[in-house]
Structures are given as structure tokens and as C-alpha cells.
Scaffold this motif. Structure first.
Motif, PDB file in Angstrom:
ATOM      1  N   PRO A 199     -68.482  30.384 -29.640  1.00  0.00           N
ATOM      2  CA  PRO A 199     -68.212  29.291 -28.695  1.00  0.00           C
ATOM      3  C   PRO A 199     -69.128  28.094 -28.945  1.00  0.00           C
ATOM      4  CG  PRO A 199     -68.273  31.392 -27.542  1.00  0.00           C
ATOM      5  CD  PRO A 199     -68.751  31.664 -28.943  1.00  0.00           C
ATOM      6  N   LYS A 200     -68.597  26.907 -28.788  1.00  0.00           N
ATOM      7  CA  LYS A 200     -69.384  25.692 -28.968  1.00  0.00           C
ATOM      8  C   LYS A 200     -70.523  25.661 -27.951  1.00  0.00           C
ATOM      9  CE  LYS A 200     -68.992  20.660 -29.354  1.00  0.00           C
ATOM     10  NZ  LYS A 200     -68.090  19.489 -29.274  1.00  0.00           N
ATOM     11  N   GLY A 201     -71.703  25.314 -28.424  1.00  0.00           N
ATOM     12  CA  GLY A 201     -72.873  25.294 -27.554  1.00  0.00           C
ATOM     13  C   GLY A 201     -73.750  26.527 -27.718  1.00  0.00           C
ATOM     14  N   TRP A 202     -73.199  27.581 -28.335  1.00  0.00           N
ATOM     15  CA  TRP A 202     -73.989  28.771 -28.612  1.00  0.00           C
ATOM     16  C   TRP A 202     -74.755  28.562 -29.927  1.00  0.00           C
ATOM     17  CZ3 TRP A 202     -71.743  34.167 -27.116  1.00  0.00           C
ATOM     18  CH2 TRP A 202     -71.238  34.121 -25.814  1.00  0.00           C
ATOM     19  N   GLU A 203     -75.850  29.342 -30.101  1.00  0.00           N
ATOM     20  CA  GLU A 203     -76.654  29.240 -31.316  1.00  0.00           C
ATOM     21  C   GLU A 203     -76.896  30.626 -31.917  1.00  0.00           C
ATOM     22  OE1 GLU A 203     -80.247  26.704 -31.071  1.00  0.00           O
ATOM     23  OE2 GLU A 203     -79.673  26.440 -28.965  1.00  0.00           O
ATOM     24  N   VAL A 204     -77.135  30.650 -33.216  1.00  0.00           N
ATOM     25  CA  VAL A 204     -77.547  31.870 -33.902  1.00  0.00           C
ATOM     26  C   VAL A 204     -79.031  31.756 -34.226  1.00  0.00           C
ATOM     27  CG1 VAL A 204     -77.263  33.354 -35.911  1.00  0.00           C
ATOM     28  CG2 VAL A 204     -75.266  32.250 -34.888  1.00  0.00           C
ATOM     29  N   LYS A 219     -91.293  45.643 -38.311  1.00  0.00           N
ATOM     30  CA  LYS A 219     -91.100  44.455 -37.475  1.00  0.00           C
ATOM     31  C   LYS A 219     -90.686  43.262 -38.328  1.00  0.00           C
ATOM     32  CE  LYS A 219     -93.910  43.173 -34.292  1.00  0.00           C
ATOM     33  NZ  LYS A 219     -95.165  42.783 -33.622  1.00  0.00           N
ATOM     34  N   THR A 220     -91.208  43.185 -39.551  1.00  0.00           N
ATOM     35  CA  THR A 220     -90.874  42.065 -40.439  1.00  0.00           C
ATOM     36  C   THR A 220     -89.379  42.010 -40.703  1.00  0.00           C
ATOM     37  OG1 THR A 220     -93.034  42.186 -41.516  1.00  0.00           O
ATOM     38  CG2 THR A 220     -91.275  41.043 -42.705  1.00  0.00           C
ATOM     39  N   ASN A 221     -88.798  43.176 -41.049  1.00  0.00           N
ATOM     40  CA  ASN A 221     -87.356  43.219 -41.302  1.00  0.00           C
ATOM     41  C   ASN A 221     -86.558  43.015 -40.020  1.00  0.00           C
ATOM     42  OD1 ASN A 221     -87.729  43.686 -44.023  1.00  0.00           O
ATOM     43  ND2 ASN A 221     -87.581  45.912 -43.846  1.00  0.00           N
ATOM     44  N   PHE A 222     -87.043  43.606 -38.955  1.00  0.00           N
ATOM     45  CA  PHE A 222     -86.327  43.527 -37.677  1.00  0.00           C
ATOM     46  C   PHE A 222     -86.270  42.088 -37.176  1.00  0.00           C
ATOM     47  CE2 PHE A 222     -86.010  43.690 -33.052  1.00  0.00           C
ATOM     48  CZ  PHE A 222     -84.960  44.579 -32.867  1.00  0.00           C
ATOM     49  N   ASN A 223     -87.379  41.369 -37.318  1.00  0.00           N
ATOM     50  CA  ASN A 223     -87.458  40.002 -36.798  1.00  0.00           C
ATOM     51  C   ASN A 223     -86.424  39.057 -37.410  1.00  0.00           C
ATOM     52  OD1 ASN A 223     -89.544  40.586 -35.073  1.00  0.00           O
ATOM     53  ND2 ASN A 223     -91.159  39.810 -36.404  1.00  0.00           N
ATOM     54  N   LYS A 224     -85.883  39.420 -38.565  1.00  0.00           N
ATOM     55  CA  LYS A 224     -84.930  38.548 -39.256  1.00  0.00           C
ATOM     56  C   LYS A 224     -83.488  38.755 -38.789  1.00  0.00           C
ATOM     57  CE  LYS A 224     -87.789  38.471 -43.452  1.00  0.00           C
ATOM     58  NZ  LYS A 224     -87.865  38.878 -44.877  1.00  0.00           N
ATOM     59  N   LEU A 225     -83.258  39.799 -37.976  1.00  0.00           N
ATOM     60  CA  LEU A 225     -81.895  40.055 -37.508  1.00  0.00           C
ATOM     61  C   LEU A 225     -81.421  38.919 -36.610  1.00  0.00           C
ATOM     62  CD1 LEU A 225     -82.121  43.866 -36.692  1.00  0.00           C
ATOM     63  CD2 LEU A 225     -81.219  42.776 -38.756  1.00  0.00           C
ATOM     64  N   LYS A 226     -80.108  38.657 -36.660  1.00  0.00           N
ATOM     65  CA  LYS A 226     -79.541  37.524 -35.946  1.00  0.00           C
ATOM     66  C   LYS A 226     -79.006  37.930 -34.564  1.00  0.00           C
ATOM     67  CE  LYS A 226     -80.053  34.646 -39.439  1.00  0.00           C
ATOM     68  NZ  LYS A 226     -80.597  35.541 -40.470  1.00  0.00           N
ATOM     69  N   ILE A 227     -79.223  37.033 -33.598  1.00  0.00           N
ATOM     70  CA  ILE A 227     -78.723  37.238 -32.244  1.00  0.00           C
ATOM     71  C   ILE A 227     -78.160  35.915 -31.733  1.00  0.00           C
ATOM     72  CG2 ILE A 227     -80.949  36.719 -31.137  1.00  0.00           C
ATOM     73  CD1 ILE A 227     -80.253  38.906 -29.060  1.00  0.00           C
ATOM     74  N   LEU A 228     -77.174  36.007 -30.834  1.00  0.00           N
ATOM     75  CA  LEU A 228     -76.556  34.806 -30.279  1.00  0.00           C
ATOM     76  C   LEU A 228     -77.291  34.340 -29.035  1.00  0.00           C
ATOM     77  CD1 LEU A 228     -72.772  35.733 -30.567  1.00  0.00           C
ATOM     78  CD2 LEU A 228     -73.962  33.929 -31.823  1.00  0.00           C
ATOM     79  N   LYS A 229     -77.648  33.068 -29.021  1.00  0.00           N
ATOM     80  CA  LYS A 229     -78.170  32.451 -27.803  1.00  0.00           C
ATOM     81  C   LYS A 229     -76.973  31.841 -27.084  1.00  0.00           C
ATOM     82  CE  LYS A 229     -81.404  28.957 -26.069  1.00  0.00           C
ATOM     83  NZ  LYS A 229     -82.384  27.907 -26.435  1.00  0.00           N
ATOM     84  N   ALA A 230     -76.627  32.440 -25.948  1.00  0.00           N
ATOM     85  CA  ALA A 230     -75.373  32.108 -25.274  1.00  0.00           C
ATOM     86  C   ALA A 230     -75.579  31.136 -24.120  1.00  0.00           C
ATOM     87  CB  ALA A 230     -74.712  33.382 -24.771  1.00  0.00           C
ATOM     88  N   LYS A 231     -74.516  30.469 -23.760  1.00  0.00           N
ATOM     89  CA  LYS A 231     -74.490  29.606 -22.583  1.00  0.00           C
ATOM     90  C   LYS A 231     -73.294  29.986 -21.716  1.00  0.00           C
ATOM     91  CE  LYS A 231     -76.793  25.509 -24.511  1.00  0.00           C
ATOM     92  NZ  LYS A 231     -76.665  24.040 -24.772  1.00  0.00           N
ATOM     93  N   GLY A 232     -73.441  29.769 -20.415  1.00  0.00           N
ATOM     94  CA  GLY A 232     -72.329  30.028 -19.504  1.00  0.00           C
ATOM     95  C   GLY A 232     -72.025  31.498 -19.298  1.00  0.00           C
ATOM     96  N   ILE A 233     -73.070  32.336 -19.306  1.00  0.00           N
ATOM     97  CA  ILE A 233     -72.842  33.782 -19.172  1.00  0.00           C
ATOM     98  C   ILE A 233     -73.397  34.321 -17.846  1.00  0.00           C
ATOM     99  CG2 ILE A 233     -72.779  34.209 -21.656  1.00  0.00           C
ATOM    100  CD1 ILE A 233     -75.703  35.208 -21.390  1.00  0.00           C
TER     101      ILE A 233
END
Length: 407
Positions: free
Chosen positions: A203-208, A340-354
């Protein structure tokens, strides 16, 4: 008052020697030490069936006990016919005119019984109970009518605990589906605009973001076990992976071991706030629970601290939905570990309107937590009453009234 009679286990029961063909079994009725849960937690589905043609047979009302490392206290009262591995003892009531099968089960459910089995166990690394010695265990038999009362009371408590567990499983499934609808299918946003991202169209406005840049992530540590001042009198919860694998609960209140403030200060263990998300990251990878109080962990954890942008609900289900990826980044020769080094690189969505997602999840999680707390209280009540009922220390009628008030 009628005097209770003491008998040995061999006087009223025996080990089943029947066999059953494996082709008649399923993962639901095959029992091994691996799918029996510690601390009298019953059993779960087996991961697979054995390669042998036959295994030991059990029937309804038999009592199954894991004979490997008895200190894990694995026991189950059979409610079906099935088969089990050789390291599971099948104890059958041979004298229903003397003892109620459920009463016998609760006699073997006690700490006293498992302590007795351990006292005669053989082997250092993998102790096994001595089958002959086990049959010498002493049991006190009240009249059948009293046995039935006691068994019914304790069964009512266990049934309520089981109902709470089943209810929580359903509530978690609802929450998982809710997460998938919002964060995988983007259902509530289908009428809006989407943009390209590293994770596909979002969705527009969300970030990775990389998870390490999105929230605070902590490891753990272990104070020196040789220093009594780091442990004795400790009040700080210090979770190990075993706490998560034995309790199998979304929310955890207490750890088996606790450390002192000095132990925390003198180790790499970190104190983190209530309602953080703990994930085991070493050996057994991917067990997830949420602490209800301030806590710390050993080094076999990655702990995620929620913030205003990333709720406990999103983080919990993000971990679960990305478990294959998390497992794939683990490495190590002796045992697998997620750094933690490998884990920290995993991607997550920063959502809006949830906000609606958070509100619905909060209601579900609150109900789950209440059910867990109720089950913990019922477990304490059962464990308090059990040895006293079996010894005649507590009047059965008085205990019935106390239980009825709780249930």
C-alpha cells in the motif's frame, strides 16, 4: 472413618504387552517421548510414524508415561486406542473393583511418583526408570466412592484447563488470519493505491525497513553459575529456551530460574520491559512467547521491543510468518544459531492506517492472556489439592466446595 489401604502398583496394575500394526496408526494416535509434553502437559500430534512394523498398543483409560528422563514428568491418560514407542510405559488398571482408573492416573501424576521413579532410574545422561522398581510404588486406596469423587474433582479442573487451551488456540488462529488479511493480502487497502517495493507491491505510504533499524533488539546472557550471589534470592525472571518449550504459551509469567540485580549487572543479560516478544535463536530456533513482567534471557534468544510504529501483534506474527527465512539464515556446526547480525537485516513493513488491526488483536490477546492466567491459577489449585486429597489430609466434601467456587 474407613481406613485407607496401602497397595503397591503391581497389586492393581500391570504393563501392557499388546502390539499393534503401525499401518493402523496415524500421527494423532501414535505416542513417543518426543510428542509427549513435559510437566504433565499431555501430548501433541507426532511428527511421523516409526519404521517398524509393530509397536506397543494402548487402549482408552490406559496411563502412558515416558520412561526416558523421568524428571520431565511426561504422562497422559489415554482417551483412544493407539500405539507407542518402547520408551513409553503403558500402565493398565487390572483391578477396577479396587481402583478407579482416573484415580490411578492422578496417583501417578504426582511429584512424589516421578521423584520415586527418578530415585531408581539407571543411566547418567539418559536416565530410564527401572520398570520393576516402578511397580513397587505405594498407593493409598480409599473406598471406590471416594476415589470417584477425587478423580471427578481433579478431572473437572483439568477439563477447564484443556478448554482454555483449546479456546486460546482458536483465538490465536483468528489473530493469525487477521494478520494475514492486513499484512499479506492487504485486504483493507485493496481499493487504494499500491507501489513497488523490495517485498513486492505494498500500500502507498507503507515502507520496507530492516528490522534492526525499526525496533530495539536485545540478546541475552548467563551470570556465572558458580557465584551464588547472582542467583540465590533472585527476583528477576531469566528465561531459557526450556521455559518456552515446556510451557508452550503465548504469554509467560514466570521463568524456572531467576537472577539477582547483581547477576544481571555482572553478565550480558539485559533487562527488558513487559510485553516484549522473545524468540529462541539457538539450538531450538523459533519458539516465541511474550513476557508479562520485566525479564531477561540467556544467550539463546533474540528479543524484540515493540514501539509506537511496531506493535507487539505485528512483531509476533511477523516472526511466525517469516520463520522459514529465519531458519534459513541460521548457521553453526555444533548447533544452529540465528545471529543478531543476520537477523537485523530481515525486512519488515512499516504500516499506516492499521488502528483497526491493532484494536482487534488487542481484544484477542487480552482474552488469551486472561485464559492463561486462569489456567495458571487452576494448575496451582490442582497441585495444592492433589497430594492432600490422595493422602486423605483434606476432606473431599470441603475440597469439592472450594473447586466449585473456582469453576
Amino acid at each position: 472413618m474407613i481406613k485407607w489401604k496401602d497397595v503397591s502398583l503391581k497389586d492393581i496394575s500391570s504393563y501392557s504387552t499388546e502390539r499393534i500394526n503401525v499401518d493402523k496408526l496415524t500421527v494423532s494416535n501414535y505416542i513417543s517421548t518426543e510428542n509427549m509434553l513435559p510437566d504433565r502437559g499431555g501430548k501433541i500430534k507426532a511428527s511421523s510414524l516409526p519404521s517398524s512394523k509393530t509397536v506397543s498398543k494402548y487402549e482408552s483409560d490406559d496411563i502412558l508415561i515416558s520412561n526416558i528422563r523421568p524428571y520431565f514428568k511426561k504422562i497422559w491418560y489415554a482417551n483412544q486406542t493407539g500405539g507407542c514407542s518402547n520408551d513409553v510405559l503403558v500402565i493398565r488398571n487390572n483391578n477396577p473393583e479396587k481402583i478407579v482408573s482416573r484415580y490411578l492416573y492422578y496417583c501417578l501424576f504426582t511429584d512424589d511418583f516421578f521423584d520415586y521413579v527418578m530415585s531408581g532410574a539407571k543411566g547418567a545422561k539418559m536416565p530410564r526408570g527401572d520398570k520393576d522398581e516402578i511397580m513397587k510404588y505405594q498407593i493409598s486406596l480409599p473406598p471406590l466412592s471416594v476415589q470417584e469423587q477425587i478423580a471427578e474433582m481433579l478431572t473437572n479442573i483439568d477439563n477447564k484447563i484443556s478448554l482454555n487451551t483449546k479456546m486460546n488456540k482458536t483465538l490465536e488462529e483468528i489473530a493469525i488470519n487477521l494478520y494475514n488479511e492486513w499484512f499479506t493480502n492487504f485486504g483493507p487497502f485493496q481499493d487504494g493505491e499500491f507501489v513497488e517495493s523490495e517485498l513486492g507491491m505494498i500500500p502507498k505510504g507503507w515502507e520496507v525497513l530492516e528490522i534492526g533499524n525499526a525496533i530495539q533488539i536485545l540478546g541475552g546472557g548467563t551470570p556465572k553459575t558458580s557465584v551464588e550471589g547472582y542467583w540465590n534470592g533472585g527476583q528477576i525472571n531469566w528465561f531459557s529456551p526450556t521455559d518456552l518449550t515446556t510451557q508452550k504459551s503465548l504469554f509467560l509469567t514466570n521463568s524456572a530460574k531467576k537472577i539477582t540485580k547483581l547477576g544481571l549487572k555482572k553478565s550480558s543479560a539485559k533487562l527488558f520491559p513487559p510485553y516484549s516478544v522473545m524468540m529462541t535463536s539457538r539450538a531450538t530456533i523459533g519458539e516465541i512467547s511474550i513476557n508479562r513482567t520485566e525479564a531477561s534471557t540467556n544467550q539463546g534468544f533474540i528479543t524484540l521491543i515493540p514501539n509506537e510504529d511496531f506493535s507487539i501483534y505485528q512483531l509476533n506474527f511477523w516472526l511466525r510468518s517469516n520463520m522459514e527465512i529465519i531458519l534459513s539464515i541460521s548457521n553453526g556446526s555444533t548447533f544452529k544459531e540465528v545471529s543478531k547480525t543476520n537477523f537485523n537485516k530481515l525486512k519488515i513493513l512499516k504500516a499506516k492506517g492499521i488502528e483497526e488491526f491493532i484494536d482487534k488483536c488487542e481484544k484477542l490477546f487480552d482474552k488469551i492472556e486472561l485464559n492463561i492466567l486462569e489456567s495458571e491459577e487452576l494448575t496451582r489449585l490442582r497441585n495444592y489439592l492433589l497430594p492432600r486429597l490422595l493422602s486423605g489430609e483434606i476432606d473431599v466434601t470441603k475440597a469439592e466446595k472450594e473447586i466449585s467456587e473456582v469453576l
